[in-house]
Design an enzyme around this catalytic site. Structure first.
Site, PDB file in Angstrom:
ATOM      1  N   GLU A  38       0.945  -0.299  -5.032  1.00 10.94           N
ATOM      2  CA  GLU A  38       0.072   0.452  -5.385  1.00 10.94           C
ATOM      3  C   GLU A  38       0.935   1.846  -5.489  1.00 10.94           C
ATOM      4  O   GLU A  38       1.095   2.556  -4.259  1.00 10.94           O
ATOM      5  CB  GLU A  38      -0.767   0.574  -4.243  1.00 10.94           C
ATOM      6  CG  GLU A  38      -2.242   1.267  -4.511  1.00 10.94           C
ATOM      7  CD  GLU A  38      -2.385   2.594  -3.528  1.00 10.94           C
ATOM      8  OE1 GLU A  38      -2.888   3.533  -3.893  1.00 10.94           O
ATOM      9  OE2 GLU A  38      -1.744   2.700  -2.634  1.00 10.94           O
TER      10      GLU A  38
ATOM     11  N   ASP B 197       0.903  -1.290  -0.175  1.00  8.07           N
ATOM     12  CA  ASP B 197      -0.026   0.211  -0.042  1.00  8.07           C
ATOM     13  C   ASP B 197       0.701   1.396  -0.092  1.00  8.07           C
ATOM     14  O   ASP B 197       1.959   1.452   0.629  1.00  8.07           O
ATOM     15  CB  ASP B 197      -1.032  -0.139   1.195  1.00  8.07           C
ATOM     16  CG  ASP B 197      -1.874   1.109   1.297  1.00  8.07           C
ATOM     17  OD1 ASP B 197      -2.743   1.236   0.291  1.00  8.07           O
ATOM     18  OD2 ASP B 197      -1.592   1.957   2.209  1.00  8.07           O
TER      19      ASP B 197
END
Length: 476
Positions: free
Chosen positions: A356, A305
């Protein structure tokens, strides 16, 4: 563990080279004994006490410091499985505070937040055929269609509560199999205090959230997925952590998990704290955590993330400190990412490491040996933004904006991409995919089907969030 082995493990942790420090730090039952050993890193604490059900919650058992490593240790002959515990830390300034175990493998169900004494059972895995198949496969040559979901809201039980993994095993796996997906990707499953955070504000990095059941249930779920030829991925958050007092925030009264520079430590946009990715001990903590989930739970990969937040010092909305060359690049963050991916690939070469990442940082999916960050795939955020902008447009004006669909052709092979129609696009007033489409209901469904065709036929692996597949109208 012999004293010399303890010193070796501690030294590897301090130098950033202990990639299995979950075997050493935390709570562990001694071999051939009923005693439990507790170890916690708090180098600047004046004193640390072990408190819990099995000892006085007010005073507790005094822990002993190994000075060179900053690790405190206590041996308890009264602790038992299922007991609750915390560390009472007399911090550097003399303030006392109760902290959870950073290496705790179970916590109480929210709103309670104590760590729980637990030994994870060794599983006799039956997914050898799947793992051999993944080791022999080349992911670039395999179809990948990922079903992204939040385990707490895909479905609820009759009372409105979260489903445990033994329930998800019965309902989710047949659905995903029937729909033709190759992988399931869970939003973070680690322990976190607030349901509304979706799991990205983590307090227990080594603990499956009690909301979803036991570690053994997750193992059974993953094994059942593998027996059905479905891979399992999980979102992982190594860039920032929850600012709640029970967690890692100023654990010993000083910034040991977060950056020393407050401008770098505080993440204003997310109300979180940024990990000090240049700290060797933090590197040991985080890389061990990735290894823990891959090793113990046989996950097939991690979606990392907020990679941009780790790569750039000015990614947040608050004040920032330039690097030594006056730029905004976070050299420590880039080094950590390369080290993480190199270690994971050394032990789990078949694991998928997915970034990401929304910037133009070069060579995100190039190997570390060739100067890249070492990820297998990167989310193509540019494709997603341009495509959704086009489909939300009145068809009368689309003829002048086909560049929104064709611009991706310029760069679509510059990285190994995953095309994400993810949870981020259907929250916070952005509307569901179907609701984004122009026109009346029939037109919206027609446009959504057309988007689906473009999504599937465009080069790149695919990811779609739960609800997209059946045209959910209300946003998540």
């Amino acid at each position: 563990m012999k004293e010399q082995d303890e010193l070796k493990e501690a030294q590897k942790f301090v130098t950033g080279e202990n990639f299995e420090c979950y075997h050493y730090l935390g709570c562990h039952k001694k071999e051939l004994s009923s005693e439990y050993i507790f170890r916690v890193w708090a180098p600047n604490a004046q004193q640390v006490f072990l408190v819990g059900d099995f000892c006085d919650w007010q005073q507790g058992q005094k822990m002993q410091l190994e000075v060179t490593s900053g690790i405190w240790k206590a041996v308890s002959n009264s602790a038992q499985e299922g007991n609750k515990y915390k560390y009472r830390v007399v911090q550097a300034d003399g303030k006392e505070i109760l902290k959870g175990d950073p290496f705790g493998v179970q916590f109480e169900l929210r709103p309670n937040d104590a760590s729980v004494v637990q030994t994870i059972s060794e599983k006799n895995w039956r997914d050898q055929a799947w793992r051999i198949k993944q080791q022999e496969a080349v992911s670039d040559e395999q179809p990948i269609l990922i079903y992204e979901l939040h385990a707490g809201s895909w479905k609820r039980n009759e009372k409105g509560g979260f489903l445990h993994f033994h329930e998800l095993t019965k309902s989710l796996i047949p659905y995903v199999k029937q729909m033709g997906y190759t992988h399931i990707e869970f939003m973070p499953l680690m322990e976190h205090p607030l349901d509304d955070s979706w799991g990205y504000q983590i307090t227990g990095y080594y603990a499956l959230s009690t909301r979803y059941g036991s570690p053994e249930e997750l193992m059974e779920f993953v094994e059942t997925c593998h027996l059905a030829d479905i891979g399992v991925l999980m979102d992982w958050v190594p860039g920032h952590f929850c600012a709640n007092d029970v967690g890692l925030r100023q654990f010993d009264g000083t910034n040991i998990f977060e950056y020393k520079d407050q401008d770098r430590a505080i993440n204003h946009g997310w109300g979180a704290l940024n990990f000090d990715l240049g700290s060797p001990q933090v590197q040991s903590f985080l890389i061990s955590n990735a290894m823990y989930w891959l090793r113990y739970f046989h996950l097939d990969g991690l979606r990392v993330d907020a990679v941009s937040n780790m790569l750039y010092r000015d990614y947040d909305s608050g004040p920032w400190t330039p690097n030594e060359n006056g730029g905004n690049e976070n050299y420590e963050g880039a080094y950590f990412i390369k080290k993480l991916n190199a270690v994971v690939k050394q032990f789990f070469p078949e694991a998928l490491m997915i970034a990401e990442e929304s910037s133009t940082w070069p060579k995100v999916t190039e190997t570390t040996e060739n100067g890249g960050l070492g990820f297998d795939y990167k989310w193509n955020m540019g494709w997603m933004n341009d495509t959704l902008k086009f489909y939300q447009m009145d068809p009368l004006f689309r003829k002048d904006h086909f560049d929104l669909l064709t611009f991706s052709f310029v760069y679509m092979f510059s990285e190994k991409y995953i095309l994400p129609l993810s949870h981020d696009e259907v929250v916070h007033g952005k509307k569901s995919l179907m609701h984004k489409m122009f026109g009346d209901r029939d037109s919206q469904f027609a446009h959504l089907r057309n988007l689906g065709v473009f999504f599937i036929t465009h080069p790149g692996k695919k990811l779609s969030f739960m609800g997209n597949e059946w045209g959910q109208f209300l946003e998540w």
